[in-house]
Design a protein around this motif. Structure first.
Motif, PDB file in Angstrom:
ATOM      1  N   ILE A 218       0.857  -1.475   0.233  1.00  0.00           N
ATOM      2  CA  ILE A 218       0.002   0.224   0.020  1.00  0.00           C
ATOM      3  C   ILE A 218       0.751   1.260   0.010  1.00  0.00           C
TER       4      ILE A 218
ATOM      5  N   CYS B 172       9.860   1.982  11.050  1.00  0.00           N
ATOM      6  CA  CYS B 172       8.599   0.815  11.249  1.00  0.00           C
ATOM      7  C   CYS B 172       9.455  -0.535  10.415  1.00  0.00           C
TER       8      CYS B 172
ATOM      9  N   GLU C  21       6.813  -3.269  12.337  1.00  0.00           N
ATOM     10  CA  GLU C  21       7.239  -2.496  13.731  1.00  0.00           C
ATOM     11  C   GLU C  21       5.253  -2.847  13.728  1.00  0.00           C
ATOM     12  N   ASP C  22       4.131  -2.385  12.494  1.00  0.00           N
ATOM     13  CA  ASP C  22       2.948  -2.323  12.714  1.00  0.00           C
ATOM     14  C   ASP C  22       2.278  -3.303  12.950  1.00  0.00           C
TER      15      ASP C  22
ATOM     16  N   ARG D  51      -5.159   4.171  10.662  1.00  0.00           N
ATOM     17  CA  ARG D  51      -5.156   2.839  10.729  1.00  0.00           C
ATOM     18  C   ARG D  51      -5.295   2.733  12.140  1.00  0.00           C
TER      19      ARG D  51
ATOM     20  N   PHE E 181       7.492  -4.356   6.740  1.00  0.00           N
ATOM     21  CA  PHE E 181       7.147  -3.007   8.286  1.00  0.00           C
ATOM     22  C   PHE E 181       6.505  -3.915   9.312  1.00  0.00           C
TER      23      PHE E 181
ATOM     24  N   GLY F 158       2.582   1.657  13.971  1.00  0.00           N
ATOM     25  CA  GLY F 158       3.812   2.739  13.575  1.00  0.00           C
ATOM     26  C   GLY F 158       3.035   4.130  14.183  1.00  0.00           C
TER      27      GLY F 158
ATOM     28  N   MET G 203       7.580   3.297  -0.310  1.00  0.00           N
ATOM     29  CA  MET G 203       5.958   2.466  -0.214  1.00  0.00           C
ATOM     30  C   MET G 203       5.893   2.804   1.588  1.00  0.00           C
ATOM     31  N   ASP G 204       5.643   4.407   1.247  1.00  0.00           N
ATOM     32  CA  ASP G 204       5.217   5.069   3.111  1.00  0.00           C
ATOM     33  C   ASP G 204       5.876   4.462   3.843  1.00  0.00           C
ATOM     34  N   GLY G 205       6.864   3.588   3.885  1.00  0.00           N
ATOM     35  CA  GLY G 205       7.924   3.386   5.394  1.00  0.00           C
ATOM     36  C   GLY G 205       8.355   4.430   4.892  1.00  0.00           C
TER      37      GLY G 205
ATOM     38  N   ASP H 205       3.663  -5.996   2.192  1.00  0.00           N
ATOM     39  CA  ASP H 205       3.783  -4.787   3.690  1.00  0.00           C
ATOM     40  C   ASP H 205       4.753  -5.702   4.902  1.00  0.00           C
TER      41      ASP H 205
ATOM     42  N   LEU I 250       1.015   9.330   7.945  1.00  0.00           N
ATOM     43  CA  LEU I 250       0.509   8.111   8.214  1.00  0.00           C
ATOM     44  C   LEU I 250       0.069   7.418   9.763  1.00  0.00           C
ATOM     45  N   HIS I 251       0.920   7.813  10.183  1.00  0.00           N
ATOM     46  CA  HIS I 251       0.954   7.401  11.694  1.00  0.00           C
ATOM     47  C   HIS I 251       1.748   8.177  12.410  1.00  0.00           C
TER      48      HIS I 251
HETATM   49  C1  CIR Z   1       1.093   0.792   4.329  1.00  0.00           C
HETATM   50  O1  CIR Z   1       0.569   1.050   4.276  1.00  0.00           O
HETATM   51  O2  CIR Z   1       1.316   0.229   5.800  1.00  0.00           O
HETATM   52  C2  CIR Z   1       3.189   0.500   4.492  1.00  0.00           C
HETATM   53  N1  CIR Z   1       2.790   0.533   2.807  1.00  0.00           N
HETATM   54  C3  CIR Z   1       3.273   1.241   4.948  1.00  0.00           C
HETATM   55  C4  CIR Z   1       4.018   1.062   6.176  1.00  0.00           C
HETATM   56  C5  CIR Z   1       5.019   1.892   7.103  1.00  0.00           C
HETATM   57  N2  CIR Z   1       4.660   1.417   8.496  1.00  0.00           N
HETATM   58  C6  CIR Z   1       5.404   2.666   9.188  1.00  0.00           C
HETATM   59  O3  CIR Z   1       5.428   3.935   9.005  1.00  0.00           O
HETATM   60  N3  CIR Z   1       5.163   2.368  10.838  1.00  0.00           N
END
Ligand code: CIR
Length: 255
Positions: free
Chosen positions: A21, A250, A68-69, A133, A66, A117, A244-246, A63, A162-163
């Motif tokens: 994502i 994460c 940590e999530d 999230r 990542f 995150g 990828m937004d990471g 994903d 995002l977080h």
């Molecule tokens: C997502 O959208 O879930 C992953 N592509 C990126 C998650 C990044 N996680 C984070 O910064 N804790």
């Protein structure tokens, strides 16, 4: 006091990482470059005195690196999350198994959702971001689980990024690095705040590990501000994960 970490869990990205994502417009990640960046990240954690368990890519979960999530690990307990994005929920079982040798685990139950995150532990206090999230029910389940061990927590609405940890991280036992968006947020009162320089918001995802600051490469103005803390700074290029937004926090679970 901040936790001194001895271990971390990380996961090598899979070849399908570009199928994860993302809201980024930075382009498609280069897999081989991402692997090099991942290896440098693990080496940096090693240099900070951490033994890293590196898991294999998780088939069908682009994903899953990542990590940590999927969990929040405290000295007393590991809370396995229920990630807010439905396609990521299949990642948690494997993380729960990886944490089994180290901690008793409990799980966040639906309809509660939470991504690691959004969770920042500073000493005995947790900030829990309420984001796309992480919902209130998820935040409360985590808060209740850690309150049993004497931790306090506050919810913080996440209006940007995002977080929560895309924007705010601990860089000292009473010092937070924050983007301008969160700088005056009442939840952060009582902490010293270093405000990120204009145009450098991505540097908000800086990681404090055993007295070292690991920061994303390419943010000279924020680096200069962090130098005032007199901690060794390690800059890492995480360009392929950013697509990828990471970022830095994460890519591992530290404990
Ligand atoms: C997502 O959208 O879930 C992953 N592509 C990126 C998650 C990044 N996680 C984070 O910064 N804790």
């Amino acid at each position: 006091m901040l936790m001194n970490f001895t271990h971390a869990i990380a996961r090598r990205p899979g070849e399908d990482m570009a199928a994860g994502i993302t809201t980024s417009t930075l382009g498609t990640p280069d897999y081989h470059r991402a692997l090099d960046q991942f290896d440098a990240y693990v080496a940096a954690l090693n240099d900070c005195g951490i033994t890293v368990t590196v898991l294999d890519p998780l088939t069908g979960h682009p994903d899953a690196h990542f990590v940590e999530d999927a969990a929040v690990v405290t000295p007393d307990i590991a809370v396995i999350t229920n990630p807010g994005a439905a396609p990521r929920r299949g990642e948690v079982l494997s993380i729960a198994e990886a944490l089994q040798p180290f901690r008793k685990t409990v799980r966040v139950q639906p309809p509660g959702t939470i991504d690691g995150g959004d969770v920042l532990m500073v000493g005995r206090h947790f900030f829990i971001g309420l984001s796309d999230r992480t919902n209130e029910k998820g935040a409360r389940q985590l808060g209740d689980a850690v309150a049993e061990f004497g931790y306090t927590w506050t919810p913080v609405p996440v209006a940007a990024g995002l977080h929560f940890k895309s924007s705010v991280n601990a860089v000292g036992h009473d010092t937070l690095l924050t983007t301008p968006t969160f700088a005056d947020h009442p939840a952060l009162e009582g902490f010293h705040r270093i405000v990120i320089s204009p145009g450098e918001d991505y540097a908000g995802n800086t990681l404090l590990v055993n007295g070292h600051l690991i920061m994303p490469a390419g943010f000279p103005h924020t680096r200069k501000k962090l130098q005032a803390l007199a901690k060794p700074i390690i800059e890492l290029d995480v360009s392929e994960f950013r697509k990828m937004d990471g970022g830095l926090t994460c890519l591992s679970l530290r404990f």
